[in-house]
Scaffold this motif. Structure first.
Motif, PDB file in Angstrom:
ATOM      1  N   SER A   1      41.518  71.091  10.785  1.00 44.36           N
ATOM      2  CA  SER A   1      42.165  72.010   9.851  1.00 44.36           C
ATOM      3  C   SER A   1      41.131  72.437   8.818  1.00 44.36           C
ATOM      4  N   TYR A   2      40.350  73.468   9.160  1.00 38.35           N
ATOM      5  CA  TYR A   2      39.226  73.831   8.289  1.00 38.35           C
ATOM      6  C   TYR A   2      39.342  75.236   7.700  1.00 38.35           C
TER       7      TYR A   2
ATOM      8  N   THR B   1      51.030  68.816   4.816  1.00 37.07           N
ATOM      9  CA  THR B   1      50.089  68.667   3.707  1.00 37.07           C
ATOM     10  C   THR B   1      49.371  69.976   3.405  1.00 37.07           C
ATOM     11  N   GLU B   2      49.026  70.715   4.461  1.00 42.76           N
ATOM     12  CA  GLU B   2      48.279  71.970   4.317  1.00 42.76           C
ATOM     13  C   GLU B   2      49.029  73.098   5.040  1.00 42.76           C
TER      14      GLU B   2
ATOM     15  N   THR C   1      42.209  78.755   6.624  1.00 43.94           N
ATOM     16  CA  THR C   1      43.577  79.247   6.459  1.00 43.94           C
ATOM     17  C   THR C   1      43.993  80.066   7.671  1.00 43.94           C
TER      18      THR C   1
ATOM     19  N   LYS D   1      49.370  76.251   4.678  1.00 48.74           N
ATOM     20  CA  LYS D   1      48.751  77.568   4.840  1.00 48.74           C
ATOM     21  C   LYS D   1      47.594  77.556   5.840  1.00 48.74           C
ATOM     22  N   ASN D   2      47.248  76.387   6.335  1.00 50.21           N
ATOM     23  CA  ASN D   2      46.081  76.274   7.204  1.00 50.21           C
ATOM     24  C   ASN D   2      46.420  76.371   8.682  1.00 50.21           C
TER      25      ASN D   2
ATOM     26  N   GLN E   1      50.159  69.543   8.826  1.00 46.53           N
ATOM     27  CA  GLN E   1      50.729  70.855   8.502  1.00 46.53           C
ATOM     28  C   GLN E   1      51.596  70.777   7.249  1.00 46.53           C
TER      29      GLN E   1
END
Length: 372
Positions: free
Chosen positions: A335-336, A192-193, A338, A195-196, A190
């Motif tokens: 985590s694929y 790292t990404e 948004t 918005k996902n 989370q």
């Protein structure tokens, strides 16, 4: 006017079906609304909603009417058709009312027709159950150990706490370190990404069970109880106008751990009681899915506290679900997409429209014609 003060489709249907209403039509929108009302009335009559037509007086610029949803059908597909028509026509009315205003009966101010409360005097026209429940829980003392029951009516009931008390994990849980390490990876992903949508999938590892034992395993085997936990960093709800539950936490952009348990997986009363004892903030939701089947679920919020989430999960698994402490588990983190795409997908998956019904009817007719 804030977005939160506007009615969603379900709220609009509740509002327009509660009683007969009168709205004011702005002069510059007169022609457009006249055409929209005419088109809506034609659709309503065609669908058999003669008692739900609206009347527009172009001289006084007043729009009047009441929507009477259908719900008489006993058959499964009949109910689907009625619910789809109710939703479609309510959306048409919602589009009309976006252009209208109404008079507040308390302070007589002109406000948008879809307002849930008057922005001048603060009086509510449509009760916002989710927000009222948040206020109610904030007013209660934090040391209450009696869990709230899921309300008979559809909606969300929050139980909020400022800080969690210490949660101890049961001794001897062999899969504890596996869950904790994956929760830490869940938080790292989370960061790292941010918005996902990130989901942690956990299940009983059948590859590590004796094949003969697996062959004789029944659906009520307690080991399968480890599959009962849904874990994600965002949870949407149609009873929050398709927005996330614990919306402020999600919108903060900080990593989140939400654990979701359904009523068919565990006794939600026991889970809620344990959560309240440990001051774990949670939401209880009771509702209808797209096929009008009742469901209830509890959504537990742990912020980014991986150890608290792991300890709570192991407690529920051991003491409420009776999962053996030595079961092998397998975990996968996904985590694929948004959060915005996940929200759109959730709404599409949980909305049954007339278009869906038409597709289903076509498939049924095709099967009858081909003899399948």
């Amino acid at each position: 006017m804030g977005k939160d003060n506007l009615m969603g489709v379900l709220e609009t249907q509740e509002y327009i079906s509660s009683e007969s209403h009168e709205w004011d039509v702005p002069l510059d929108a007169k022609d457009k609304i006249e055409k929209m009302v005419q088109k809506y009335n034609e659709r309503a009559i065609k669908k058999g909603y003669e008692s739900s037509v609206f009347k527009f007086d172009e001289n006084s610029l007043k729009l009047r009417g009441k929507f009477i949803p259908k719900g008489e059908s006993k058959s499964f597909f009949g109910q689907l058709r009625e619910n789809a028509n109710n939703g479609d026509l309510s959306e048409d009315i919602q589009s009309i009312l976006r252009l209208c205003t109404k008079l507040c009966p308390y302070c007589h101010s002109q406000i948008p027709a879809l307002s849930k409360e008057c922005e001048v005097c603060g009086k509510q026209f449509l009760q916002d159950k989710a927000k009222d429940d948040v206020v109610e829980t904030e007013e209660k003392t934090q040391d209450s150990t009696k869990p709230k029951e899921i309300a008979n009516e559809m909606g969300i009931r929050y139980e909020l706490f400022d800080a969690r008390t210490t949660i101890e994990s049961p001794d001897g849980v062999s899969y504890y370190d596996t869950i904790l390490s994956h929760f830490e990876e869940f938080i790292a992903m989370q960061n790292t990404e941010p918005k996902n949508e990130v989901t942690l999938l956990m299940a009983l590892d059948l590859d590590k069970i004796d094949p003969a034992d697996e062959e004789n395993m029944t659906d009520d085997d307690p080991r399968l109880g480890i599959n009962s936990f849904g874990i994600c960093n965002v949870v949407f709800s149609k009873y929050n106008e398709w927005m996330p539950l614990f919306e402020e936490k999600v919108n903060s952009g900080k990593p989140q751990i939400f654990i979701i348990i359904m009523d068919w997986q565990a006794d939600l009363g026991k889970v809620a009681k344990f959560a309240t004892e440990k001051s774990v903030s949670h939401a209880l939701e009771k509702g209808l899915d797209r096929y009008d089947k009742e469901y209830a679920r509890i959504i537990l919020s742990f912020d980014d506290d991986t150890r608290a989430a792991t300890n709570f999960l192991c407690n529920v698994a051991t003491n409420i679900l009776s999962v053996p402490k030595n079961v092998p588990v397998t975990i996968y983190i996904s985590s694929y997409q948004t959060k915005a795409k996940a929200q759109k997908e959730y709404k599409e998956d949980n909305t049954f429209s007339a278009k869906d019904f038409a597709k289903g009817a076509m498939l049924l007719l095709k099967d009858k014609i081909t003899g399948k």
